[in-house]
Design an enzyme around this catalytic site. Structure first.
Site, mmCIF file in Angstrom:
data_model
loop_
_atom_site.group_PDB
_atom_site.id
_atom_site.type_symbol
_atom_site.label_atom_id
_atom_site.label_comp_id
_atom_site.label_asym_id
_atom_site.label_seq_id
_atom_site.Cartn_x
_atom_site.Cartn_y
_atom_site.Cartn_z
ATOM 1 N N HIS A 96 0.838 -1.195 0.000
ATOM 2 C CA HIS A 96 0.000 0.000 0.000
ATOM 3 C C HIS A 96 0.880 1.254 0.000
ATOM 4 C CE1 HIS A 96 -3.604 2.381 1.541
ATOM 5 N NE2 HIS A 96 -2.582 3.195 1.815
ATOM 6 N N GLU A 97 1.861 1.282 0.897
ATOM 7 C CA GLU A 97 2.738 2.459 0.994
ATOM 8 C C GLU A 97 3.652 2.575 -0.222
ATOM 9 O OE1 GLU A 97 2.169 4.632 3.152
ATOM 10 O OE2 GLU A 97 0.756 3.384 4.256
ATOM 11 N N HIS A 128 1.851 4.375 -2.923
ATOM 12 C CA HIS A 128 1.971 5.822 -2.767
ATOM 13 C C HIS A 128 3.332 6.315 -3.260
ATOM 14 C CE1 HIS A 128 -1.720 6.594 -0.624
ATOM 15 N NE2 HIS A 128 -1.419 5.774 0.358
#
Length: 397
Positions: free
Chosen positions: A88-89, A92
């Site tokens: 998820h990170e 980003h």
């Protein structure tokens, strides 16, 4: 578990690359060019997930298996869950790099993960795309795990996949709440920024909405804990407190940035600070320098070049009988462990650097030569002046 996805330069970001370790964090490596760190609190999260899955979730979801099987399922699920947060990170971070932002690091901790950027978003569209990338990764992972769970595989595999699909989709939905500093709060901020074209106004409004969600979660969580005896209520209240602090930090950053607007390091630094030689003994420094120039720190020079900072506290930690033989270079904080600033650097970026643990002073270096010394106190003075009404600033000048 919450999952704060993005962090602006206000927290730890700078306009230049600087490697440093943060208290409680340790580096595990680089993934796709992004440094990844783990905070010690993640161990508690891992243990809590394993215990709850092995003791309650999997026995009720997949009955008939042994205790050893449930424990193994729980450990695998916990590892894959943390890997999902990392992806998820990374989502980003990779999108941010495509948008031209420099990514400092990713930190996984108690509330999930945070990707730290060194620069502000160039446009509302860039912030929108970066903010959405993480939840889209979580949604993609959730769909994949759900499909695996529906594939008719053995019960143990089915159980792990079903839980991972559910938790990734739940976290994606939670992160899309319009509460700063969650991803949804970033999306809201980008939309407000686009509508009015005012970054500071958008930040203040998004912060107020984020604080509203924080208070709501705290009240609901405490009500659940008091009236239902639910531990989940305490966790919800804790998340609410975290959102409240994060949203307030966003507002404080904008206020700080506005107070320091237009100021550079050169405007606040101490020029020609009192220095000491790297080869001097501590006794000589105390007799020849500290006696007549009483400061808490002294830049250290070696052949005219800055090599570190001598803190009085470091000198005091050395037994007095050793001062005659102990040299400054063996006691100082070396240059590579100090913030290195430039005269042209924005004061607000310098504040971010000096806010790091044990880094409340930095050396201002120009072409390898010491140009000055900047401390948190100097920046606080700049903040005080910046927050004065124009008439008061004129009188002070």
């Amino acid at each position: 578990m919450a999952n704060e996805a993005l962090s602006r330069p206000s927290v730890r970001g700078t306009t230049k690359r600087r490697e440093r370790m943060m208290d409680g964090n340790f580096r595990i490596g680089r993934f796709g060019g992004v440094e990844v760190r783990l905070h010690w609190s993640l161990l508690a999260v891992f243990a809590l997930i394993v215990w709850s899955l092995a003791d309650g979730v999997f026995p009720s979801q997949n009955p008939g298996l042994s205790d050893g099987a449930y424990l193994a399922m729980a450990i695998v699920a916990a590892f894959l869950f943390l890997a999902s947060i990392l992806l998820h990170e990374l989502g980003h971070s990779w999108v941010a790099r495509r948008e031209g932002l420099e990514v400092d690091s990713i930190t996984l901790w108690l509330f999930g993960g945070v990707a730290q950027f060194k620069d502000r978003f160039a446009s509302p569209g860039a912030e929108f795309r970066v903010a959405l990338s993480g939840p889209l990764v979580s949604i993609g992972l959730g769909v994949v795990f759900v499909l695996i769970a529906l594939a008719g595989l053995p019960s143990a595999v089915d159980g792990v996949a079903a839980w991972l699909g559910y938790i990734n989709l739940v976290l994606a939905a939670f992160n899309l709440l319009p509460a700063s500093p969650l991803d949804g709060g970033r999306v809201l901020h980008a939309a407000l920024w686009r509508v009015k074209g005012d970054y500071a106004w958008a930040t203040r409004v998004a912060s107020e909405i984020g604080q509203g969600f924080g208070y709501l979660f705290i009240v609901l969580g405490l009500a659940m804990f008091v009236f239902q005896g639910s531990f989940s209520g305490a966790w919800l209240a804790f998340i609410g407190w975290y959102l409240l602090q994060g949203a307030r930090a966003e507002a404080r950053y904008v206020a700080t940035e506005q107070a320091l607007v237009g100021l550079r390091v050169r405007d606040l630094m101490v020029r020609d600070p009192v220095t000491v030689d790297a080869d001097s003994t501590l006794a000589r420094v105390m007799d020849d320098v500290a006696r007549s120039h009483r400061f808490t720190t002294y830049p250290v020079l070696d052949g005219g070049s800055p090599v570190g900072l001598l803190a009085f506290a470091s000198v005091a930690a050395v037994p007095r009988p050793e001062w005659d033989t102990q040299r400054v270079r063996d006691t100082m904080i070396p240059l590579d462990k100090l913030p290195r600033l430039t005269e042209d650097e924005r004061a607000v970026d310098a504040l971010a650097e000096l806010s790091a643990p044990r880094a409340n002073r930095g050396l201002v270096v120009d072409n390898g030569h010491l140009a000055g010394l900047l401390s948190i106190t100097d920046l606080a003075r700049g903040l005080e002046v910046g927050r004065m009404p124009p008439q008061a600033q004129a009188k002070r000048g």
